[in-house]
Design a protein around this motif. Structure first.
Motif, PDB file in Angstrom:
ATOM      1  N   ALA A 232       4.465 120.731 -25.704  1.00 33.38           N
ATOM      2  CA  ALA A 232       4.939 120.299 -24.390  1.00 33.38           C
ATOM      3  C   ALA A 232       6.398 119.888 -24.460  1.00 33.38           C
ATOM      4  O   ALA A 232       6.847 119.312 -25.451  1.00 33.38           O
ATOM      5  CB  ALA A 232       4.104 119.126 -23.866  1.00 33.38           C
ATOM      6  N   ALA A 233       7.133 120.224 -23.409  1.00 35.24           N
ATOM      7  CA  ALA A 233       8.464 119.673 -23.169  1.00 35.24           C
ATOM      8  C   ALA A 233       8.329 118.796 -21.925  1.00 35.24           C
ATOM      9  O   ALA A 233       7.262 118.283 -21.629  1.00 35.24           O
ATOM     10  CB  ALA A 233       9.489 120.783 -22.996  1.00 35.24           C
ATOM     11  N   SER A 234       9.375 118.644 -21.156  1.00 35.71           N
ATOM     12  CA  SER A 234       9.322 117.780 -19.987  1.00 35.71           C
ATOM     13  C   SER A 234       8.652 118.481 -18.807  1.00 35.71           C
ATOM     14  O   SER A 234       8.650 119.713 -18.705  1.00 35.71           O
ATOM     15  CB  SER A 234      10.732 117.344 -19.583  1.00 35.71           C
ATOM     16  OG  SER A 234      11.310 116.563 -20.598  1.00 35.71           O
ATOM     17  N   ALA A 235       8.086 117.666 -17.906  1.00 31.94           N
ATOM     18  CA  ALA A 235       7.397 118.179 -16.724  1.00 31.94           C
ATOM     19  C   ALA A 235       8.304 119.083 -15.905  1.00 31.94           C
ATOM     20  O   ALA A 235       9.492 118.812 -15.716  1.00 31.94           O
ATOM     21  CB  ALA A 235       6.909 117.016 -15.862  1.00 31.94           C
ATOM     22  N   ASN A 259       5.297 126.453 -21.662  1.00 34.06           N
ATOM     23  CA  ASN A 259       4.045 127.077 -21.274  1.00 34.06           C
ATOM     24  C   ASN A 259       3.750 126.888 -19.789  1.00 34.06           C
ATOM     25  O   ASN A 259       4.379 126.081 -19.109  1.00 34.06           O
ATOM     26  CB  ASN A 259       2.875 126.525 -22.105  1.00 34.06           C
ATOM     27  CG  ASN A 259       2.876 125.014 -22.161  1.00 34.06           C
ATOM     28  OD1 ASN A 259       3.180 124.349 -21.175  1.00 34.06           O
ATOM     29  ND2 ASN A 259       2.540 124.454 -23.309  1.00 34.06           N
ATOM     30  N   ILE A 260       2.787 127.662 -19.340  1.00 36.01           N
ATOM     31  CA  ILE A 260       2.190 127.528 -18.016  1.00 36.01           C
ATOM     32  C   ILE A 260       0.743 127.113 -18.253  1.00 36.01           C
ATOM     33  O   ILE A 260       0.023 127.759 -19.017  1.00 36.01           O
ATOM     34  CB  ILE A 260       2.266 128.837 -17.232  1.00 36.01           C
ATOM     35  CG1 ILE A 260       3.736 129.191 -16.929  1.00 36.01           C
ATOM     36  CG2 ILE A 260       1.471 128.761 -15.929  1.00 36.01           C
ATOM     37  CD1 ILE A 260       3.933 130.562 -16.314  1.00 36.01           C
ATOM     38  N   TRP A 261       0.331 126.026 -17.632  1.00 32.40           N
ATOM     39  CA  TRP A 261      -0.998 125.463 -17.901  1.00 32.40           C
ATOM     40  C   TRP A 261      -1.783 125.328 -16.601  1.00 32.40           C
ATOM     41  O   TRP A 261      -1.205 125.256 -15.517  1.00 32.40           O
ATOM     42  CB  TRP A 261      -0.889 124.098 -18.596  1.00 32.40           C
ATOM     43  CG  TRP A 261      -0.005 123.121 -17.858  1.00 32.40           C
ATOM     44  CD1 TRP A 261       1.297 122.825 -18.120  1.00 32.40           C
ATOM     45  CD2 TRP A 261      -0.357 122.327 -16.707  1.00 32.40           C
ATOM     46  NE1 TRP A 261       1.777 121.905 -17.230  1.00 32.40           N
ATOM     47  CE2 TRP A 261       0.785 121.577 -16.348  1.00 32.40           C
ATOM     48  CE3 TRP A 261      -1.527 122.166 -15.961  1.00 32.40           C
ATOM     49  CZ2 TRP A 261       0.784 120.685 -15.270  1.00 32.40           C
ATOM     50  CZ3 TRP A 261      -1.533 121.288 -14.884  1.00 32.40           C
ATOM     51  CH2 TRP A 261      -0.382 120.557 -14.555  1.00 32.40           C
ATOM     52  N   GLY A 262      -3.111 125.272 -16.736  1.00 33.48           N
ATOM     53  CA  GLY A 262      -3.974 125.040 -15.591  1.00 33.48           C
ATOM     54  C   GLY A 262      -5.066 124.056 -15.942  1.00 33.48           C
ATOM     55  O   GLY A 262      -5.678 124.140 -17.013  1.00 33.48           O
ATOM     56  N   LEU A 263      -5.312 123.090 -15.054  1.00 31.37           N
ATOM     57  CA  LEU A 263      -6.371 122.107 -15.228  1.00 31.37           C
ATOM     58  C   LEU A 263      -7.360 122.229 -14.071  1.00 31.37           C
ATOM     59  O   LEU A 263      -6.975 122.489 -12.935  1.00 31.37           O
ATOM     60  CB  LEU A 263      -5.811 120.682 -15.232  1.00 31.37           C
ATOM     61  CG  LEU A 263      -4.778 120.306 -16.288  1.00 31.37           C
ATOM     62  CD1 LEU A 263      -4.337 118.861 -16.087  1.00 31.37           C
ATOM     63  CD2 LEU A 263      -5.323 120.497 -17.691  1.00 31.37           C
ATOM     64  N   GLU A 264      -8.622 122.025 -14.391  1.00 34.16           N
ATOM     65  CA  GLU A 264      -9.649 122.026 -13.352  1.00 34.16           C
ATOM     66  C   GLU A 264      -9.432 120.838 -12.415  1.00 34.16           C
ATOM     67  O   GLU A 264      -9.365 119.695 -12.858  1.00 34.16           O
ATOM     68  CB  GLU A 264     -11.031 121.946 -13.994  1.00 34.16           C
ATOM     69  CG  GLU A 264     -12.172 121.884 -12.996  1.00 34.16           C
ATOM     70  CD  GLU A 264     -13.512 121.691 -13.676  1.00 34.16           C
ATOM     71  OE1 GLU A 264     -14.329 120.916 -13.145  1.00 34.16           O
ATOM     72  OE2 GLU A 264     -13.730 122.294 -14.751  1.00 34.16           O
TER      73      GLU A 264
END
Length: 534
Positions: A232-235, A259-264
């Motif tokens: 991870a880097a910064s938001a 990265n590109i991330w996804g959370l439920e």
């Protein structure tokens, strides 16, 4: 907001100066702000994480349900992906440039260069349709399709609500936790009406913050996205969509350039009756010196309504023959279990390995979530990397026995391992570190020495030393390096790290500070006199 009275600077002057510094980095960080540990709500499952296609300033994000788009905050480019993370192309969009977060109204995309000029963009024709004059500088941005309103702010400014014409509707302040926002997303899907913010605060500078609407008050639900990512880097930017993972609303964002991330977030519509899948491949994970009998562990989740048991789960290594085992325990709706296979794998050869794991449930109604893949790298022993995004604090002088080194700032690990001092096992040596850059009372210095030579700087034990902030000014730090009794003679790596506000860790990125490595030689003579304080 960071307090600048110590430097005797006006806020305007500081922000202008800071913007020059940020432009030198591909990660765009907000002003420094002290922050403490934030209690995270554990309701979010990681659905996916894939690397960005380009980097070098890739920050904002949005989807139209067919493609994922990201922005380049320090240029005129936009990037297009398939929903599975496959990078497709780089394109420009008329006069729009330096766009941060994105919003989508069902037809057009919107974004601004942290200014009041909000671009309305057609990504199909790749043109700028018009420009809306907003009542606030727009960095974080979301669109409320129910009322036709935008929500926007710029780092820690008030969150401002305005309509499609740019007319002011309302505003509310950030905080008490949320600050340094880069992305917003509107949520009327998860049992209420909320604005989610993606903030550069918290332990990893990747904090999700839930804000109740229309009141504009934080609900107390927070989540550290960096705690579940592999890196991870910064938001960066933020959005919500129900086309990314079947049966769910997904909250999706970018950790800038990584990265590109996804959370439920919440189920979308009625759940299928029968649906299980691999939620994640827990082990093995990339590391140094992996062995010839590494365990394989997967998390299996029941995504459907009906309890499930007595079905197979399997994995393959590098496209080879599948190993199958049975899940005999009952998994209720929405629950997950971990399963460790009886068969281990040989990863002892250095290199990269590709794992695929799948569930095999008869009558599974949603096969799209059955499988997950994971790349595992066994690397030769080496010390972890550590980087700093922005030049400010500087480890300008380190004195410890025969180590007496004056240096300038470096963004990565400054390798001074050819500089050493001797300390006998069971003895101590003083160390003094001087900050010759930006000096702040919240600056912190830790030191680690790898006494057991396992290429890991262990935290919380006898390999970690926190130095005293002399006088609390952030200029001089002192302490003692104690060699544990029984430490083997020879060279041992010492790492010195300075950070702002958050206690240092030996690896990974930090927004501010510096990292330097030296050598402690155990044995070879008596203890040297303690270092002088200066």
């Amino acid at each position: 907001m960071r307090v600048f009275t110590k430097l005797g600077l006006s806020l305007l002057a500081v922000m202008i100066s800071a913007s020059v510094v940020w432009a030198q980095s591909s990660v765009e960080n907000g002003p420094k702000k002290p922050h403490s540990a934030i209690v995270s709500d554990a309701q979010f499952d990681l659905q996916f994480e894939f690397p960005v296609g380009v980097g070098g300033g890739e920050a904002g994000i949005e989807t139209d349900g067919s493609y994922i788009y990201t922005t380049k905050w320090n240029g005129g480019d936009f990037y297009k992906y398939q929903l599975d993370g496959t990078f497709l192309e780089t394109f420009t969009c008329g006069t729009a440039s330096n766009v941060r977060d994105l919003a989508f109204d069902g037809t057009y995309f919107y974004g601004a260069a942290a200014s009041t000029s909000l671009f309305q963009m057609d990504f199909n024709s790749q043109t700028t349709v018009s420009t809306i004059t907003a009542p606030t500088d727009c960095r974080a941005l979301a669109y409320n399709e129910d009322d036709g309103y935008f929500y926007a702010n710029n780092w820690g400014s008030d969150i401002t609500v305005f309509d499609m014409s740019g007319a002011f509707v309302n505003s509310f302040p950030v905080g008490p936790v949320g600050d340094s926002y880069y992305g917003f997303a509107y949520d009327n899907y998860s049992g209420g009406t909320y604005l989610w913010g993606y903030a550069q605060v918290g332990a990893t500078l990747n904090e999700l913050v839930q804000i109740d609407l229309p009141a504009g008050t934080e609900t107390g639900t927070y989540f550290d996205v960096g705690s579940v990512l592999s890196a991870a880097a910064s938001a960066g930017g933020l959005c919500i969509d129900n086309n990314l993972v079947t049966g769910y609303w997904t909250i999706m964002g970018t950790s800038q350039n990584i990265n590109i991330w996804g959370l439920e977030l919440t189920p979308s519509g009625a759940l299928p009756d029968s649906d299980v899948g691999i939620q994640s491949i827990v082990a093995p994970s990339s590391g140094m010196g992996l062995g010839n009998a590494e365990a394989v562990t997967v998390t299996v989740k029941n995504y459907g309504n009906n309890p499930q048991s007595n079905f197979n789960v399997g994995f393959s290594l590098d496209g080879g023959t599948y190993v199958f085992e049975a899940i005999t325990e009952t998994i209720n709706s929405g629950e997950s279990i971990e399963h460790t296979f009886a068969v281990t794998v040989d990863l002892s050869a250095y290199g990269t390995y590709e794992f695929e794991a799948c569930t095999f449930l008869a009558g599974d109604e949603v096969p799209d979530n059955d499988c997950k893949t994971k790349t595992v790298e066994n690397s030769a022993p080496a010390y972890c990397d550590a980087t700093t995004t922005t030049e400010d604090e500087t480890i300008g002088h380190v004195v410890c026995g025969d180590i007496d080194n004056t240096s300038d700032w470096q963004g990565g690990v400054a390798d001074y391992t050819d500089i050493s001092t001797v300390i006998e096992a069971g003895m101590s040596e003083g160390i003094t570190v001087t900050n010759t850059g930006g000096i702040y009372a919240s600056d912190i210095v830790y030191v680690w020495v790898d006494w057991n030579d396992d290429f890991v700087f262990e935290q919380g034990g006898d390999e970690e030393f926190q130095l005293e902030n002399v006088g609390g000014t952030g200029e001089t730090f002192t302490g003692d390096i104690t060699v544990p009794a029984g430490t083997v003679d020879g060279d041992h790596r010492m790492r010195v790290r300075m950070t702002y506000s958050t206690p240092p860790v030996p690896c990974g990125n930090s927004s501010y500070g510096e990292v330097e490595d030296y050598t402690i030689v155990v044995g070879g003579g008596g203890p040297t006199p303690n270092c002088e304080n200066f």
